[in-house]
Design an enzyme around this catalytic site. Sequence first.
Site, PDB file in Angstrom:
ATOM      1  N   ASP A   1       0.848  -1.199   0.000  1.00 50.76           N
ATOM      2  CA  ASP A   1       0.000   0.000   0.000  1.00 50.76           C
ATOM      3  C   ASP A   1       0.882   1.247   0.000  1.00 50.76           C
ATOM      4  O   ASP A   1       2.065   1.199   0.362  1.00 50.76           O
ATOM      5  CB  ASP A   1      -0.961   0.007   1.206  1.00 50.76           C
ATOM      6  CG  ASP A   1      -0.251   0.009   2.555  1.00 50.76           C
ATOM      7  OD1 ASP A   1       0.834  -0.592   2.648  1.00 50.76           O
ATOM      8  OD2 ASP A   1      -0.766   0.618   3.502  1.00 50.76           O
TER       9      ASP A   1
ATOM     10  N   GLU B   1       0.016  -0.948   5.863  1.00 50.63           N
ATOM     11  CA  GLU B   1       1.094  -0.434   6.706  1.00 50.63           C
ATOM     12  C   GLU B   1       0.940   1.063   6.898  1.00 50.63           C
ATOM     13  O   GLU B   1       1.152   1.587   7.976  1.00 50.63           O
ATOM     14  CB  GLU B   1       2.463  -0.728   6.084  1.00 50.63           C
ATOM     15  CG  GLU B   1       3.625  -0.657   7.072  1.00 50.63           C
ATOM     16  CD  GLU B   1       4.284   0.720   7.136  1.00 50.63           C
ATOM     17  OE1 GLU B   1       5.121   0.920   8.011  1.00 50.63           O
ATOM     18  OE2 GLU B   1       3.943   1.604   6.328  1.00 50.63           O
TER      19      GLU B   1
HETATM   20 ZN   LIG Z   1       6.942   2.288   4.084  1.00 50.20          ZN
END
Ligand SMILES: [Zn+2]
Length: 400
Positions: free
Chosen positions: A85, A151
């Site tokens: 992501d 993340e």
């Molecule tokens: Zn990163």
Amino acid sequence: MPDTLSPPVTDVVELTRALVRCDSVTPREGGALQLLEGALGTLGFRCERMDFTQAGTDDVANLYARIGQDKDGGGRHFCFAGHSDVVPVGDLSSWTIGPFSAELSDGYLFGRGAADMKGAIAAFTDAATRFLSKRGRDFGGSISLLITGDEEGPAVNGTVKMLKKLAERGETIDVCVVGEPTSSKRFGDMMKIGRRGSMTVDMVVRGIQGHVGYPERLDNPLHRLSAIIEALVREPIDKGSTHFQPTSLQFTTIDVGNKATNIAPGVVKARFNTRFNDLWTSDKLLAHLKQRIEQASAAIGGNGVVEYTNVEVSGESFYTPPGALVELVAEAVREVTGVEPELSTTGGTSDARFISRYCPVLEFGLVGETMHKVDEKSAVADLKTLARVYETMLDRYFVA
Ligand SMILES: [Zn+2]
């Protein structure tokens, strides 16, 4: 010309470009993991989507891929971890090149995720391809990629749950390298051996509202808060430790919302964040800070009180002490680049904080200068070198 019938690419530059073209702004999968699954599947990796949902959070797609000996068949298990992501593009009009166009220009590959960290995922794949072509699938151990799509977001349905699932079925990881863009100015100049912890504290200071012309009838919470801030920031919290900077504390907001010029407010809200080193746990640090706050408030006298309305710990501090893994990674960097990487614990948090609960973990990757910015980019030469560095780590870890 690439077309839909082309076999999945594993070349670091072409794979990075293909990944950047996937719009995988958290929590969107954007086709990134699907693409990676295709590439790794071709190499013989056993690919497993570990998608998680949780009420009140976004659904997240994750990919776990492993090649080599099955579950603890005796060999050691080297894991590359990262995230597919990316952060939002921000102001689109200020980009000079489309954020998902993956254009090559002036020796750089431009696009969201070029540095943080699709380039590293492509480099993992390229490294594994080269390693497997030399050593075959029976090299006496196993390699895995643990890639989350969560993340840059809340990090609830990603790495944490993947690791838990692996642990529950008895799958262990011996060492892990996270591909965050740790290089500072020049490729290879820095790796992270740990990270500081992060804690955010919300508090409310209550006093007695009143007319500013009658100070004896009021207890101004702004004055109390001012003394509290002074008490928290005047004296350093510590002097730092062997591998960490001093703990830092920053106030991020003070909210009163008082429009009147002749009224002292009765309540003020404030929030601070602290990045703390390995001399503290969040509990110990919070107790210490509360003590400073209470002392400062008591010194003011009066009836005002301090309430703590929310404490959020997004990670405890951790580090992997210099030893076998630190040496392995540092030597690979040195051998390929000739640069001596500094062992650092600076910067924000990363998913390595979760992995550190299971195995030794280090972070090494591209130059992070443009991460999260407009016109994010990576030098094409650095992408190729990063793949060589990861390949060298595998060569050194799985000695023939
Ligand atoms: Zn990163």
